[in-house]
Design a protein around this motif. Structure first.
Motif, short mmCIF file in Angstrom:
data_model
loop_
_atom_site.label_atom_id
_atom_site.label_comp_id
_atom_site.label_asym_id
_atom_site.label_seq_id
_atom_site.Cartn_x
_atom_site.Cartn_y
_atom_site.Cartn_z
N GLU A 144 0.93 -1.30 0.03
CA GLU A 144 0.24 -0.07 0.36
C GLU A 144 0.76 1.57 -0.53
O GLU A 144 1.01 1.69 -0.40
CB GLU A 144 -0.52 -0.03 1.68
N ALA A 145 2.13 1.56 0.78
CA ALA A 145 2.79 2.06 0.65
C ALA A 145 3.06 2.34 -0.54
O ALA A 145 3.95 3.62 -0.97
CB ALA A 145 3.87 2.10 2.11
N LEU A 146 3.80 1.60 -1.73
CA LEU A 146 4.75 1.97 -2.10
C LEU A 146 3.72 2.26 -2.93
O LEU A 146 3.65 2.97 -3.86
CB LEU A 146 5.04 0.06 -3.09
N LEU A 147 2.43 2.13 -3.36
CA LEU A 147 1.57 3.10 -4.41
C LEU A 147 1.42 4.18 -4.27
O LEU A 147 1.27 4.68 -3.27
CB LEU A 147 -0.34 1.86 -4.90
N ASN A 148 1.29 4.80 -6.13
CA ASN A 148 0.95 6.61 -5.85
C ASN A 148 0.96 6.54 -6.82
O ASN A 148 0.77 6.07 -7.79
CB ASN A 148 2.53 7.11 -5.00
N GLU A 149 0.25 8.10 -7.64
CA GLU A 149 -0.14 8.81 -8.94
C GLU A 149 1.48 8.18 -9.53
O GLU A 149 0.94 8.42 -11.09
CB GLU A 149 -0.02 10.23 -7.67
N LYS A 150 2.25 7.61 -9.69
CA LYS A 150 3.19 7.81 -10.48
C LYS A 150 3.00 5.82 -10.59
O LYS A 150 3.83 5.41 -12.12
CB LYS A 150 4.83 7.15 -10.07
N THR A 151 1.51 5.20 -9.80
CA THR A 151 2.40 3.68 -10.34
C THR A 151 1.42 3.68 -11.53
O THR A 151 0.48 3.97 -11.67
CB THR A 151 1.78 3.27 -8.76
N GLN A 152 1.81 3.28 -12.73
CA GLN A 152 1.34 2.91 -14.15
C GLN A 152 0.59 1.22 -14.12
O GLN A 152 -0.17 0.80 -14.42
CB GLN A 152 2.33 2.81 -15.40
N ILE A 153 1.60 0.59 -13.26
CA ILE A 153 1.61 -1.18 -13.65
C ILE A 153 1.77 -1.86 -12.17
O ILE A 153 3.20 -1.33 -11.93
CB ILE A 153 2.35 -2.01 -14.72
#
Lengths: 150, 414
Positions: free
Chosen positions: B166-175
């Motif tokens: 969850e902490a890794l996910l952000n608006e730059k996460t595309q895939i």
């Protein structure tokens, strides 16, 4: 003797459990790393020379019984050999584990290394037995890149 | 040896074993206990027959000539696609692209979907237990686009740490591309939840299902996966055929993967118009016999019932865990709460390679090594493991043979 017993001879099990010449060789004249990417075996060989005679050989690494015992027995066999003799030993060893030279004949030319005769029944394991030797050659030539079995 | 479980049989295992010619072979003079199903499965006679019959009575190129053989070949190929749609419960058959296997499927998605879209600073998320085939294609995309690879860590049992994800996910996460079932550890990942979280952040979600479809029902619509990949040969089908499922909207918007025949509508030296999906991604003459045989494999698995297969394998996995627990030298690697029938282990005195050779001498086939998951091995602090993996045709006798042979390993290596 079954093929399995021939592969895992007492000498091999013993050298796997208590490897000889294990550890760093200070003031080595050559060292090299070997890697078998298929099983993750890693070995580092150190050699020290006196003229063209191998004064000492040592090794470090992690691997299966065949590769550990091979490195251990190799370092023993190399001590005191000239570079030409070492070359011959390697050629004889390779023949033993691949083409299946008769083990009795091999004792004469290869000494204790003849215990690896059983490897020929397991072509998948030949690379385990020869990794230390290929790495030894690289150490002689002071090759910097890691030797791989692939 | 202990008696087999008294539970009533889930299906007629003797009859099923009779369907697989390879299981009748003797290995080094011993009956074969084939426990390397995560590497590849044996093939039932029905699959072998389809390959033979295809070349005897239907061999022609597809989608082209008007003769009867060509019609049969085209029907066989497209019928396999429709069967795959049913198997995955895809909305449309055209969402199922034939590829060589899971590796090509990931490469196709990486090259045709991700590469043209990603920009420097974008992020691709994979997990710590990926097979190399779900790492390297994304690394290549990162190299080409300036995107960055992020990794979901796992705990010592071999389970993904969802808070860290969850902490890794952000608006730059595309895939987000994650393995459904780990080939090295057997862990079943909570892919529906992983996908839901990916979608919340606007990322596209891909699942490597190479080790999942043979063990559990997979419904791509229920999973809401954007892409899902699997290989035929791990599902009792032939090598060289696999599936990339992709949602229609994605496949339609994607660039072609390879150029050639079959993937075009019209070609001139000035302008080429691409065919519609799935044909857009199937350049050249495909593996028609492989597709037909995949359909036979899917038929076999579906008629047996994936749920019944899962129940049979679960029972054997429990039996194996219990049986191996009597050998104190055996230490399991990967003890996730949710686990498919994969048993990865090490022994203190014997290297996995030596274990593999001794088991082989008893006709017991397992896999040894790093299982093309070196980062996972590194994380768990082992250079390699021995892995026994169970398929639909395995029996308690196979597990007993494994246990007996492991006792022999302990005898030899002390």
């Amino acid at each position: 003797m079954s093929e399995l017993n021939e592969l895992y001879q007492q000498t091999i099990l013993d050298h796997n459990r208590n490897p000889r010449n294990y550890g760093v060789l200070e003031d080595a004249d050559g060292e090299a790393d070997g890697h078998n990417p298929l099983c993750g075996d890693k070995v580092r060989i150190y050699i020290a020379l006196e003229g063209d005679t191998i004064r000492s050989a040592r090794f470090e690494g992690v691997g299966c019984a065949i590769s550990t015992a091979s490195a251990s027995l190799m370092t023993e066999a190399l001590e005191g050999k000239t570079l030409d003799e070492a070359e011959e030993l390697f050629a004889g060893f390779q023949e033993l584990v691949t083409t299946g030279q008769d083990a009795m004949d091999a004792i004469e030319s290869l000494g204790k290394l003849a215990v690896f005769a059983g490897v020929r029944a397991y072509p998948m394991r030949v690379k385990c037995a020869t990794l230390a030797w290929h790495t030894f050659k690289a150490a002689l030539n002071q090759e910097t890149a890691t030797v791989t079995t692939e | 040896m202990r008696a087999a479980p008294a539970n009533p049989p889930i299906y007629n295992i003797e009859k099923i074993r009779g369907d697989f010619p390879a299981l009748q072979e003797l290995m080094r003079g011993k009956p074969l206990a084939y426990l390397d199903n995560a590497a590849t499965t044996q093939k039932p006679q029905a699959v072998l027959d389809v390959i033979q019959n295809y070349y005897v009575s239907s061999n022609a190129n597809i989608h082209r000539a008007v003769h009867l053989l060509a019609q049969r070949a085209t029907e066989a190929y497209e019928s396999a696609r429709e069967k795959t749609r049913q198997f995955l419960n895809a909305e449309r058959a055209s969402e199922c692209v034939f590829v060589r296997g899971t590796t090509e499927a990931v490469n196709l998605a990486a090259n045709a979907y991700a590469r043209p879209r990603l920009k420097p600073g974008d992020e691709i998320v994979v997990s710590a237990m990926e097979h190399h085939s779900n790492i390297v294609p994304w690394q290549l995309v990162c190299q080409a686009t300036g995107a960055r690879l992020r990794v979901i860590p796992m705990n010592n049992r071999g389970e993904l740490i969802m808070e860290e994800y969850e902490a890794l996910l952000n608006e730059k996460t595309q895939i987000v591309s994650v393995v459904h079932v780990s080939n090295a550890l057997g862990t079943v990942n909570p892919v529906r939840e992983i996908g839901r979280m990916a979608h919340e952040h606007g990322a596209v979600f891909m699942v490597d299902g190479a080790q999942a479809v043979q063990h559990m029902r997979v419904d791509v619509q229920e999973l809401n996966a954007d892409f899902y990949a699997f290989s035929g040969h791990k599902l009792y089908g032939p090598t060289g055929i696999g599936i990339l499922y992709g949602k229609h909207e994605h496949l339609e918007s994607m660039e072609p993967y390879e150029g050639g025949g079959e993937m075009i509508l019209s070609v001139s030296f000035e302008k080429t118009t691409y065919n519609d999906p799935p044909h857009k991604f199937e350049a050249g003459t495909p593996n028609i016999a492989g597709a037909a045989a995949l359909e036979a494999a899917l038929d076999y698995v579906m008629s047996l019932g994936v749920e019944r297969i899962a129940a049979h394998e679960k029972r054997l996995l429990e039996y194996a865990h219990e049986t191996l627990s009597f050998n104190r030298r055996v230490q399991l690697v990967g003890t996730a709460a949710e686990k498919a029938s994969v048993i990865s282990f090490v022994m203190d005195s014997a290297h996995p390679h030596d274990i593999g050779t001794i088991l082989d001498s008893d006709g017991v086939a397992i896999r040894t090594g790093h299982h093309c998951a070196q980062p996972a091995m590194e994380r768990l602090g082992v250079p390699a493991t021995a892995r026994a993996s169970i398929g639909l045709y395995n029996t308690t006798e196979d597990i007993d043979a494994l246990a007996r042979s492991l006792n022999k390993v302990a005898e030899i290596f002390g």
